[in-house]
Design a protein around this motif. Structure first.
Motif, PDB file in Angstrom:
ATOM      1  N   PRO A  21      84.373 -32.360  21.422  1.00 36.34           N
ATOM      2  CA  PRO A  21      83.186 -32.756  20.645  1.00 36.34           C
ATOM      3  C   PRO A  21      83.399 -34.065  19.892  1.00 36.34           C
ATOM      4  N   THR A  22      82.349 -34.875  19.820  1.00 35.90           N
ATOM      5  CA  THR A  22      82.416 -36.165  19.107  1.00 35.90           C
ATOM      6  C   THR A  22      81.081 -36.409  18.406  1.00 35.90           C
ATOM      7  N   LEU A  23      81.117 -37.224  17.381  1.00 35.12           N
ATOM      8  CA  LEU A  23      79.869 -37.678  16.756  1.00 35.12           C
ATOM      9  C   LEU A  23      79.890 -39.188  16.507  1.00 35.12           C
ATOM     10  N   CYS A  24      80.977 -39.693  15.924  1.00 35.73           N
ATOM     11  CA  CYS A  24      80.995 -41.136  15.626  1.00 35.73           C
ATOM     12  C   CYS A  24      81.277 -41.960  16.870  1.00 35.73           C
ATOM     13  N   ASN A  25      81.914 -41.360  17.859  1.00 34.02           N
ATOM     14  CA  ASN A  25      82.276 -42.109  19.059  1.00 34.02           C
ATOM     15  C   ASN A  25      81.063 -42.388  19.930  1.00 34.02           C
ATOM     16  N   MET A  26      81.024 -43.586  20.504  1.00 39.20           N
ATOM     17  CA  MET A  26      79.958 -43.899  21.462  1.00 39.20           C
ATOM     18  C   MET A  26      80.506 -44.898  22.470  1.00 39.20           C
ATOM     19  N   VAL A  86      86.281 -45.666  15.759  1.00 32.23           N
ATOM     20  CA  VAL A  86      86.745 -45.778  14.375  1.00 32.23           C
ATOM     21  C   VAL A  86      87.360 -44.478  13.843  1.00 32.23           C
ATOM     22  N   GLY A  87      87.167 -43.386  14.543  1.00 27.90           N
ATOM     23  CA  GLY A  87      87.784 -42.121  14.117  1.00 27.90           C
ATOM     24  C   GLY A  87      87.302 -41.634  12.771  1.00 27.90           C
ATOM     25  N   SER A  88      86.018 -41.750  12.506  1.00 25.41           N
ATOM     26  CA  SER A  88      85.548 -41.411  11.158  1.00 25.41           C
ATOM     27  C   SER A  88      85.043 -39.975  11.024  1.00 25.41           C
ATOM     28  N   CYS A  89      84.499 -39.376  12.084  1.00 23.06           N
ATOM     29  CA  CYS A  89      83.893 -38.046  11.906  1.00 23.06           C
ATOM     30  C   CYS A  89      84.930 -36.920  11.980  1.00 23.06           C
ATOM     31  N   ARG A  90      86.039 -37.141  12.627  1.00 22.31           N
ATOM     32  CA  ARG A  90      87.162 -36.191  12.777  1.00 22.31           C
ATOM     33  C   ARG A  90      86.831 -34.987  13.653  1.00 22.31           C
ATOM     34  N   LEU A  91      85.712 -35.045  14.336  1.00 23.73           N
ATOM     35  CA  LEU A  91      85.307 -33.891  15.138  1.00 23.73           C
ATOM     36  C   LEU A  91      86.150 -33.753  16.412  1.00 23.73           C
ATOM     37  N   CYS A  92      86.727 -34.850  16.847  1.00 23.28           N
ATOM     38  CA  CYS A  92      87.456 -34.839  18.122  1.00 23.28           C
ATOM     39  C   CYS A  92      88.920 -34.442  17.943  1.00 23.28           C
ATOM     40  N   LEU A  93      89.239 -33.784  16.830  1.00 24.57           N
ATOM     41  CA  LEU A  93      90.625 -33.374  16.586  1.00 24.57           C
ATOM     42  C   LEU A  93      91.171 -32.529  17.731  1.00 24.57           C
ATOM     43  N   ALA A 130      95.484 -34.661  15.959  1.00 26.11           N
ATOM     44  CA  ALA A 130      95.228 -36.054  16.342  1.00 26.11           C
ATOM     45  C   ALA A 130      93.750 -36.231  16.655  1.00 26.11           C
ATOM     46  N   THR A 131      93.196 -37.384  16.278  1.00 24.12           N
ATOM     47  CA  THR A 131      91.814 -37.689  16.649  1.00 24.12           C
ATOM     48  C   THR A 131      91.834 -38.287  18.061  1.00 24.12           C
ATOM     49  N   ALA A 132      91.226 -37.568  18.993  1.00 23.28           N
ATOM     50  CA  ALA A 132      91.330 -37.944  20.406  1.00 23.28           C
ATOM     51  C   ALA A 132      90.719 -39.307  20.702  1.00 23.28           C
ATOM     52  N   CYS A 133      89.728 -39.722  19.909  1.00 29.27           N
ATOM     53  CA  CYS A 133      89.019 -40.969  20.225  1.00 29.27           C
ATOM     54  C   CYS A 133      89.831 -42.218  19.886  1.00 29.27           C
ATOM     55  N   VAL A 134      90.837 -42.085  19.028  1.00 28.19           N
ATOM     56  CA  VAL A 134      91.624 -43.277  18.664  1.00 28.19           C
ATOM     57  C   VAL A 134      93.118 -43.114  18.951  1.00 28.19           C
TER      58      VAL A 134
END
Ligand code: FES
Length: 238
Positions: A34-39, A45-52, A62-66
């Motif tokens: 799951p992601t929200l800030c990523n696009m 930027v790893g700001s929402c932390r949903l992709c942990l 770890a935040t998967a997006c960064v």
């Protein structure tokens, strides 16, 4: 030339270039995170932390997006611990703003609402903050309702990285943080806004929307983003 790294996601062998992130490789392999800030098309930027995600041997999530992939790492994208954290993050986002779906222009087309459903969030264990933030309707075509903003900063990034106007930015810190136009002037008075509407289209919630839209009528059109990004990659557009 980037080196290829081989590692595991959920005990399956996967591989990718050393400059790719866990999220990119997971998506390439149809593994949902799951992601929200990523696009796609914008910087991460790893700001929402949903992709942990969990990585074997790492004490922190770890935040998967960064997080760049590493040779031999073992990543786990789904566990009770992760599901609990992700639910809590969405709960906190709901409690922080005024996300009253029943009266929102994005009801039924909101990524925050989607996440709540996907992650099984059906109530809050923390109290609602019920902020009374400003609604800026000064722009001729768009409205900014700060009460629905989750500070994903997609609007800031698309305006800066794709449109090149940098009308949007973040002012303040922590709970006081808010997105602003120019030097915190009304959107309609902005000297830099080109009225392209990209910020409105990438907003995941009903915070930025088009004038004239009523409850559940605001659908976002994002087809332009991959196109413009690939053009930029080809050196044909800036
Ligand atoms: Fe990774 Fe938001 S998607 S932190």
């Amino acid at each position: 030339m980037a080196t290829v790294k081989t590692f595991k996601i959920n005990d399956e062998d996967v591989s990718g270039r050393e400059d790719e992130t866990i999220l990119q490789i997971a998506r390439e392999n149809d593994i949902f995170i799951p992601t929200l800030c990523n696009m796609e098309g914008l910087s991460s930027v790893g700001s929402c932390r949903l992709c942990l995600v969990e990585v074997k041997g790492w004490t922190k999530l770890a935040t998967a997006c960064v997080t760049k992939i590493q040779e031999g790492m073992e990543v786990y994208t789904d566990s009770e611990r992760l599901r609990e954290y992700r639910r809590m993050i969405v709960e906190l986002l709901f409690s922080e703003g005024n996300h009253i779906c029943a009266v929102c222009v994005s009801n039924g087309r909101c990524e925050l609402q989607d996440m709540a459903q996907i992650l099984g969030m059906n109530h809050l264990v923390v109290p609602y903050r019920r902020p009374n933030l400003k609604i800026d309707a000064s722009h001729e075509r768009f409205i900014n309702d700060q009460n629905r903003c989750i500070l994903c900063t997609r609007c800031v990034r698309v305006c800066d990285e794709i449109e090149g106007a940098h009308t949007w930015d973040v002012m303040g810190r922590g709970i006081e943080a808010t997105v602003i136009t120019d030097l915190n002037e009304p959107w309609g008075a902005s000297q830099s806004c080109t009225t392209c509407g990209k910020c409105v289209q990438v907003c995941p919630t009903g915070a930025l929307f088009e004038k004239g839209k009523s409850v559940a009528e605001m659908s976002k059109k994002r087809e332009f983003l991959p196109y413009l990004t690939s053009m930029r990659g080809n050196g044909k557009a800036k």
